[in-house]
Motif scaffolding. Structure first.
Motif, mmCIF file in Angstrom:
data_model
loop_
_atom_site.group_PDB
_atom_site.id
_atom_site.type_symbol
_atom_site.label_atom_id
_atom_site.label_comp_id
_atom_site.label_asym_id
_atom_site.label_seq_id
_atom_site.Cartn_x
_atom_site.Cartn_y
_atom_site.Cartn_z
ATOM 1 N N TYR A 95 0.755 -1.255 -0.042
ATOM 2 C CA TYR A 95 -0.064 -0.038 0.015
ATOM 3 C C TYR A 95 0.762 1.312 0.027
ATOM 4 O O TYR A 95 0.286 2.223 -0.572
ATOM 5 C CB TYR A 95 -0.963 0.083 1.133
ATOM 6 C CG TYR A 95 -1.884 -1.258 1.178
ATOM 7 C CD1 TYR A 95 -3.161 -1.100 0.686
ATOM 8 C CD2 TYR A 95 -1.513 -2.238 1.859
ATOM 9 C CE1 TYR A 95 -4.084 -2.101 0.643
ATOM 10 C CE2 TYR A 95 -2.554 -3.506 2.150
ATOM 11 C CZ TYR A 95 -3.601 -3.243 1.489
ATOM 12 O OH TYR A 95 -4.542 -4.515 1.259
ATOM 13 N N LEU A 96 1.997 1.313 0.743
ATOM 14 C CA LEU A 96 2.818 2.433 0.887
ATOM 15 C C LEU A 96 4.294 1.973 0.229
ATOM 16 O O LEU A 96 4.971 1.226 1.100
ATOM 17 C CB LEU A 96 2.806 2.814 2.314
ATOM 18 C CG LEU A 96 1.413 3.384 2.871
ATOM 19 C CD1 LEU A 96 2.043 3.626 4.539
ATOM 20 C CD2 LEU A 96 1.258 4.650 2.128
ATOM 21 N N HIS A 97 4.344 2.215 -1.209
ATOM 22 C CA HIS A 97 5.492 1.722 -1.726
ATOM 23 C C HIS A 97 7.054 2.156 -1.017
ATOM 24 O O HIS A 97 8.135 1.584 -1.382
ATOM 25 C CB HIS A 97 5.287 2.076 -3.188
ATOM 26 C CG HIS A 97 4.188 1.636 -3.886
ATOM 27 N ND1 HIS A 97 3.925 0.209 -3.708
ATOM 28 C CD2 HIS A 97 3.263 2.358 -4.670
ATOM 29 C CE1 HIS A 97 2.582 0.127 -4.556
ATOM 30 N NE2 HIS A 97 2.469 1.207 -5.075
ATOM 31 N N SER A 143 3.368 4.919 13.068
ATOM 32 C CA SER A 143 3.491 5.724 12.149
ATOM 33 C C SER A 143 3.088 5.345 10.854
ATOM 34 O O SER A 143 2.365 6.195 9.970
ATOM 35 C CB SER A 143 5.051 6.373 12.008
ATOM 36 O OG SER A 143 5.321 7.007 13.460
ATOM 37 N N MET A 144 3.432 4.222 10.450
ATOM 38 C CA MET A 144 2.958 3.562 8.994
ATOM 39 C C MET A 144 1.607 3.310 8.824
ATOM 40 O O MET A 144 1.096 3.707 8.008
ATOM 41 C CB MET A 144 3.839 2.256 8.948
ATOM 42 C CG MET A 144 5.316 2.300 8.753
ATOM 43 S SD MET A 144 6.082 0.676 8.482
ATOM 44 C CE MET A 144 7.654 0.988 8.224
ATOM 45 N N LEU A 145 0.987 3.031 9.790
ATOM 46 C CA LEU A 145 -0.612 2.699 10.011
ATOM 47 C C LEU A 145 -1.054 4.050 9.935
ATOM 48 O O LEU A 145 -2.400 4.332 9.198
ATOM 49 C CB LEU A 145 -0.747 1.758 11.222
ATOM 50 C CG LEU A 145 -0.507 0.473 11.405
ATOM 51 C CD1 LEU A 145 -1.039 -0.107 12.757
ATOM 52 C CD2 LEU A 145 -1.129 -0.324 10.252
ATOM 53 N N ILE A 146 -0.742 5.156 10.367
ATOM 54 C CA ILE A 146 -1.379 6.295 10.283
ATOM 55 C C ILE A 146 -1.548 7.017 8.982
ATOM 56 O O ILE A 146 -2.240 7.522 8.440
ATOM 57 C CB ILE A 146 -0.751 7.662 11.308
ATOM 58 C CG1 ILE A 146 -1.013 7.080 12.823
ATOM 59 C CG2 ILE A 146 -1.229 8.744 11.053
ATOM 60 C CD1 ILE A 146 -0.286 8.028 13.824
ATOM 61 N N LYS A 147 -0.227 6.864 8.293
ATOM 62 C CA LYS A 147 0.142 7.060 7.092
ATOM 63 C C LYS A 147 -0.957 6.072 5.998
ATOM 64 O O LYS A 147 -1.331 6.740 5.227
ATOM 65 C CB LYS A 147 1.565 6.826 6.444
ATOM 66 C CG LYS A 147 2.412 7.960 6.972
ATOM 67 C CD LYS A 147 3.860 7.749 6.470
ATOM 68 C CE LYS A 147 4.933 9.022 7.165
ATOM 69 N NZ LYS A 147 6.292 8.852 6.277
ATOM 70 N N LEU A 148 -1.145 4.910 6.381
ATOM 71 C CA LEU A 148 -2.096 4.239 5.561
ATOM 72 C C LEU A 148 -3.361 4.764 5.801
ATOM 73 O O LEU A 148 -4.007 4.525 4.700
ATOM 74 C CB LEU A 148 -1.797 2.821 6.342
ATOM 75 C CG LEU A 148 -2.809 1.689 5.507
ATOM 76 C CD1 LEU A 148 -2.277 1.684 3.914
ATOM 77 C CD2 LEU A 148 -2.645 0.319 6.294
ATOM 78 N N VAL A 149 -3.676 4.987 6.712
ATOM 79 C CA VAL A 149 -5.176 5.657 7.025
ATOM 80 C C VAL A 149 -5.344 6.849 5.967
ATOM 81 O O VAL A 149 -6.430 6.880 5.353
ATOM 82 C CB VAL A 149 -5.496 6.168 8.416
ATOM 83 C CG1 VAL A 149 -7.049 6.808 8.316
ATOM 84 C CG2 VAL A 149 -5.517 4.870 9.358
ATOM 85 N N HIS A 150 -4.366 7.757 5.979
ATOM 86 C CA HIS A 150 -4.433 8.919 5.115
ATOM 87 C C HIS A 150 -4.396 8.616 3.656
ATOM 88 O O HIS A 150 -5.247 9.073 2.828
ATOM 89 C CB HIS A 150 -3.182 9.839 5.307
ATOM 90 C CG HIS A 150 -3.406 11.024 4.675
ATOM 91 N ND1 HIS A 150 -2.665 11.491 3.859
ATOM 92 C CD2 HIS A 150 -4.394 12.135 4.705
ATOM 93 C CE1 HIS A 150 -2.933 12.516 3.344
ATOM 94 N NE2 HIS A 150 -3.977 13.025 3.933
ATOM 95 N N HIS A 151 -3.669 7.511 3.524
ATOM 96 C CA HIS A 151 -3.419 7.127 2.046
ATOM 97 C C HIS A 151 -4.666 6.678 1.233
ATOM 98 O O HIS A 151 -4.980 6.704 0.278
ATOM 99 C CB HIS A 151 -2.126 6.316 1.879
ATOM 100 C CG HIS A 151 -1.854 5.463 0.517
ATOM 101 N ND1 HIS A 151 -1.652 6.376 -0.509
ATOM 102 C CD2 HIS A 151 -2.288 4.339 0.120
ATOM 103 C CE1 HIS A 151 -1.336 5.438 -1.616
ATOM 104 N NE2 HIS A 151 -1.772 4.224 -1.343
ATOM 105 N N LEU A 152 -5.356 5.636 2.183
ATOM 106 C CA LEU A 152 -6.507 4.809 1.641
ATOM 107 C C LEU A 152 -7.887 5.626 1.837
ATOM 108 O O LEU A 152 -8.761 5.277 0.962
ATOM 109 C CB LEU A 152 -6.547 3.745 2.598
ATOM 110 C CG LEU A 152 -5.602 2.601 2.126
ATOM 111 C CD1 LEU A 152 -5.615 1.405 3.227
ATOM 112 C CD2 LEU A 152 -5.145 2.101 0.897
#
Length: 336
Positions: A95-97, A143-152
């Motif tokens: 999901y986050l390359h 940190s990665m999961l927070i970015k994932l929420v925003h990305h998706l």
């Protein structure tokens, strides 16, 4: 929700007050919901040390530290429900390359259960141990999961939670705060080296989530009822079932903690932070400021304690304290 007035839980309040003095917290609170009724609500102290500081009451909002991570956990579960995440066994790099290389082999399951093996060193993520081989409470996974929420979702975590949860359940005393308000216990931020972290962002990416005792109890209650409120199924049960089900990979050694989505699950392990007398179905989340939210489905109960703990005095054993708190809550709940 009806209120039952009695002093059955005074022993627990007295214990919380004793620890308040031990850790030199200026503020404390407890709040207990059992069988869909408020059975205990207690407040102690002031927002800060000066005698003219605001007294703690039902409107007081505490900084809850790492309890915030369970709000992220619910966001991830909602994204699964919405079909935006296929499986927690997917690698985060899918999901986050930008994480494909450093997080090779690291799945969302690893991130949600503190078994990802990544740590931050000089501003970079480095590998501490192979994913799924160990357990360590480290920040890169969050940190990665927070970015994932925003990305998706296209929304910051705070906005996503407000739109999908806070407004729906009327959690108006819950939010990531950046500005002073009289209802907030804000004494942490007087120190530039405050241990709760910065409070310059309202996006949900910092440890500045403030919650009242009653809102935190409602947070636990939402999980206890699996998204049901007032006889209505507000969010799907499956969202909460995956959050509170054992998700720790079976490759993790048996003596290490067990987690659902972030939440601590009851387990007979040395680092377990849930009192050993609590039923096996119990789960809990804790924050560095001393706050805790304990959910005990066997007793249909949620038990919350709040502190603005600023230090760990010599001789204070945090694990012993939080286990004793849970055990005492268990003993009192059994007798109701």
């Amino acid at each position: 929700m009806k209120r039952i007035e009695n002093n059955h839980f005074q022993t627990l309040n007295d214990y919380v007050y004793k620890i308040q003095l031990t850790v030199r917290a200026t503020a404390a609170a407890t709040y207990i919901i059992k069988d869909n009724s408020i059975v205990n609500e207690w407040y102690s102290g002031r927002h800060d040390y000066p005698e003219n500081s605001r007294p703690v009451d039902e409107k007081t909002q505490f900084n809850v530290g790492s309890i915030r991570k369970t709000y992220l956990a619910l966001a991830i579960s909602l994204l699964i429900e919405q079909g935006r995440i296929r499986s927690i066994n997917d690698e985060i790099g899918t999901y986050l390359h930008e994480y494909k290389k450093i997080a090779n082999g690291v799945t969302l399951r690893h991130l949600l259960t503190h078994t990802h093996g990544l740590m931050e060193e000089r501003g970079r993520f480095v590998r501490e141990f192979p994913a799924g081989a160990n357990w360590a409470y480290r920040s890169p996974g969050i940190s990665m999961l927070i970015k994932l929420v925003h990305h998706l979702s296209g929304q910051h975590l705070s906005t996503f939670m407000r739109n999908n949860v806070f407004d729906v359940f009327q959690l108006i005393e819950t939010g990531w705060r950046t500005e002073y308000h009289e209802n907030l216990i804000y004494n942490y931020y007087k120190d530039k080296d405050t241990w709760v972290g910065p409070n310059s962002s309202d996006e949900g990416d910092q440890s500045n989530l403030f919650i009242s005792a009653r809102d935190l109890a409602m947070w636990g209650y939402i999980h206890l009822t699996k998204g049901c409120l007032g006889g209505k199924q507000v969010l799907p049960k499956s969202v909460f079932e995956r959050i509170t089900t054992l998700q720790t990979p079976n490759t993790v050694p048996a003596h290490l903690p067990r987690n659902g989505f972030i939440w601590w699950l009851q387990s007979d392990t040395p680092l377990n932070q849930i009192g050993e007398r609590l039923p096996s179905c119990s789960y809990q989340i804790l924050g560095i400021t001393g706050c805790a939210c304990l959910v005990v489905p066997k007793y249909n109960a949620v038990v919350v304690r709040m502190y603005n703990q600023l230090s760990n005095p010599r001789g204070y054993d945090y694990l012993s304290d939080v286990r004793q708190f849970g055990n005492l809550a268990n003993d009192l709940l059994m007798m109701v």
